[in-house]
Design a protein around this motif. Structure first.
Motif, PDB file in Angstrom:
ATOM      1  N   MET A   1      26.133 -46.151  25.299  1.00  0.00           N
ATOM      2  CA  MET A   1      26.306 -45.604  26.628  1.00  0.00           C
ATOM      3  C   MET A   1      27.537 -44.550  26.627  1.00  0.00           C
ATOM      4  O   MET A   1      28.609 -44.855  25.857  1.00  0.00           O
ATOM      5  CB  MET A   1      26.953 -47.027  27.471  1.00  0.00           C
ATOM      6  N   THR A   2      27.319 -43.694  27.164  1.00  0.00           N
ATOM      7  CA  THR A   2      28.333 -42.580  27.306  1.00  0.00           C
ATOM      8  C   THR A   2      29.498 -43.153  28.150  1.00  0.00           C
ATOM      9  O   THR A   2      29.086 -43.859  29.070  1.00  0.00           O
ATOM     10  CB  THR A   2      27.723 -41.180  27.791  1.00  0.00           C
ATOM     11  N   HIS A 174      22.956 -45.714  30.106  1.00  0.00           N
ATOM     12  CA  HIS A 174      23.308 -44.459  29.449  1.00  0.00           C
ATOM     13  C   HIS A 174      24.663 -43.899  30.060  1.00  0.00           C
ATOM     14  O   HIS A 174      25.298 -43.164  29.547  1.00  0.00           O
ATOM     15  CB  HIS A 174      22.348 -43.424  29.618  1.00  0.00           C
ATOM     16  N   LEU A 243      22.834 -38.239  34.850  1.00  0.00           N
ATOM     17  CA  LEU A 243      22.266 -38.316  33.470  1.00  0.00           C
ATOM     18  C   LEU A 243      22.444 -36.857  32.814  1.00  0.00           C
ATOM     19  O   LEU A 243      23.014 -36.700  31.778  1.00  0.00           O
ATOM     20  CB  LEU A 243      20.817 -38.786  33.432  1.00  0.00           C
ATOM     21  N   GLU A 249      21.603 -34.878  25.191  1.00  0.00           N
ATOM     22  CA  GLU A 249      21.125 -36.255  24.224  1.00  0.00           C
ATOM     23  C   GLU A 249      20.865 -37.182  25.136  1.00  0.00           C
ATOM     24  O   GLU A 249      20.170 -38.112  25.025  1.00  0.00           O
ATOM     25  CB  GLU A 249      22.021 -36.217  23.229  1.00  0.00           C
ATOM     26  N   VAL A 250      21.990 -37.465  26.049  1.00  0.00           N
ATOM     27  CA  VAL A 250      21.883 -38.430  27.053  1.00  0.00           C
ATOM     28  C   VAL A 250      20.531 -38.623  27.900  1.00  0.00           C
ATOM     29  O   VAL A 250      20.020 -39.310  28.072  1.00  0.00           O
ATOM     30  CB  VAL A 250      23.121 -38.763  27.925  1.00  0.00           C
ATOM     31  N   SER A 253      17.524 -39.396  25.739  1.00  0.00           N
ATOM     32  CA  SER A 253      17.306 -40.736  25.707  1.00  0.00           C
ATOM     33  C   SER A 253      16.862 -41.637  26.921  1.00  0.00           C
ATOM     34  O   SER A 253      16.228 -42.448  26.965  1.00  0.00           O
ATOM     35  CB  SER A 253      18.813 -41.360  24.905  1.00  0.00           C
ATOM     36  N   ALA A 254      17.500 -41.148  27.902  1.00  0.00           N
ATOM     37  CA  ALA A 254      17.040 -41.770  29.330  1.00  0.00           C
ATOM     38  C   ALA A 254      15.753 -41.664  29.723  1.00  0.00           C
ATOM     39  O   ALA A 254      14.985 -42.262  30.258  1.00  0.00           O
ATOM     40  CB  ALA A 254      17.990 -41.381  30.434  1.00  0.00           C
ATOM     41  N   ASP A 257      13.615 -44.079  27.888  1.00  0.00           N
ATOM     42  CA  ASP A 257      13.501 -45.091  28.289  1.00  0.00           C
ATOM     43  C   ASP A 257      12.911 -45.319  29.684  1.00  0.00           C
ATOM     44  O   ASP A 257      12.174 -46.340  29.981  1.00  0.00           O
ATOM     45  CB  ASP A 257      14.890 -45.851  28.655  1.00  0.00           C
TER      46      ASP A 257
END
Length: 285
Positions: A1-2, A174, A243, A249-250, A253-254, A257
């Protein structure tokens, strides 16, 4: 997680006069398709009679207004109210040729109408965004005749809406998203029915009749593929902004998901079907 935290303002994203109105317009077919069954249930419950004068609160692109105008007939009248100039422009274009339908771009919390009080007020998810709901509903009460009626569709609690809880679960994996005040203006501001009853009573409405509506909704509209639904959620919902601001990148990735989540809920020929719960509320002025 950021470590980046989304602010409550990012989560709400409810600048309907500006950004949120434009987002809804950009994805209007998907939004309208997603909540169409709820609108149909609301209209069936409202049962507008020919000749009635009706306000459509938070009319958006005007599809509900058009249905109300058809029910009210040539001897009735429908006024669509919305704070978004972009959505009102679309609604007016759609309403060409409907003499019993007009639209006003205004904040229903404060607007003063120059025509006589109306018989009915209907709102499909347009009543939960007022900064001061007590004052706003007092103003709505003044728009109605004594004995007039409001019919609202409002979201039940997030915990009863897996479509939202599971989307939020992806986002919270995230970015750090604090839990907002449950009465903060936004989609779920009226989840607490005692709060809604208090608002209505202070505005002068009688005790409401409330019934649940539970079912499924197609995320991104009927027939949307998981890829379509993921892109729709990120482009149109407040979690997408939170997000995106955490970095590419986050966001990527989200999206992966979300794609996995929506693939699990996808049914061929129907779309990404996820459970929901709505309250249908009626009250007399």
């Amino acid at each position: 997680m950021t470590s980046a935290a989304a602010t409550p303002e990012q989560l709400k994203g409810e600048d309907w006069a500006g950004e949120q109105g434009r987002k809804w317009l950009a994805h209007i077919d998907r939004f309208e398709g997603m909540i169409a069954p709820i609108g149909e249930a609301l209209l069936a419950r409202a049962a507008i009679a020919p000749g009635e004068r009706v306000i459509d609160l938070g009319c958006g692109g005007g599809l509900t207004s058009l249905a109300l105008a058809e029910a009210a007939g040539p001897d009735g009248a429908v006024l669509g109210l919305d704070i978004s100039p972009d959505l009102i422009d679309l609604a007016r274009a759609r309403a060409q040729g409907h003499a019993n339908l007009r639209f006003v771009c205004a904040d229903a919390a404060t607007v003063t109408l120059d025509d006589p009080p109306y018989d009915r007020l209907v709102s499909r998810f347009g009543s939960m965004f007022f900064a001061d709901p007590h004052a706003a509903f007092a103003n709505l009460h003044r728009m109605l005749k004594p004995g007039g009626r409001i019919d609202l569709a409002i979201w039940a609690a997030p915990r009863d809406n897996p479509w939202m809880m599971e989307l939020m679960g992806v986002a919270r994996a995230h970015v750090d998203i604090p839990s907002p005040d449950p009465r903060t203006p936004g989609p779920f501001a009226f989840a607490d029915l005692d709060y809604v009853r208090d608002i209505l009573a202070h505005a002068g409405f009688a005790a409401p009749a409330i019934e649940p509506l539970q079912g499924e909704q197609a995320i991104g509209g009927p027939g949307a593929l998981p890829e379509d639904a993921a892109d729709f959620a990120l482009a149109s919902m407040a979690i997408g902004r939170a997000l995106a601001e955490a970095g590419p990148e986050v966001l990527a990735s989200a999206r992966d998901d979300l794609l996995a989540l929506f693939t699990r809920h996808y049914r061929d020929g129907e779309g990404v079907m996820m459970r929901n719960k709505v309250w249908l509320l009626s009250a007399m002025a």
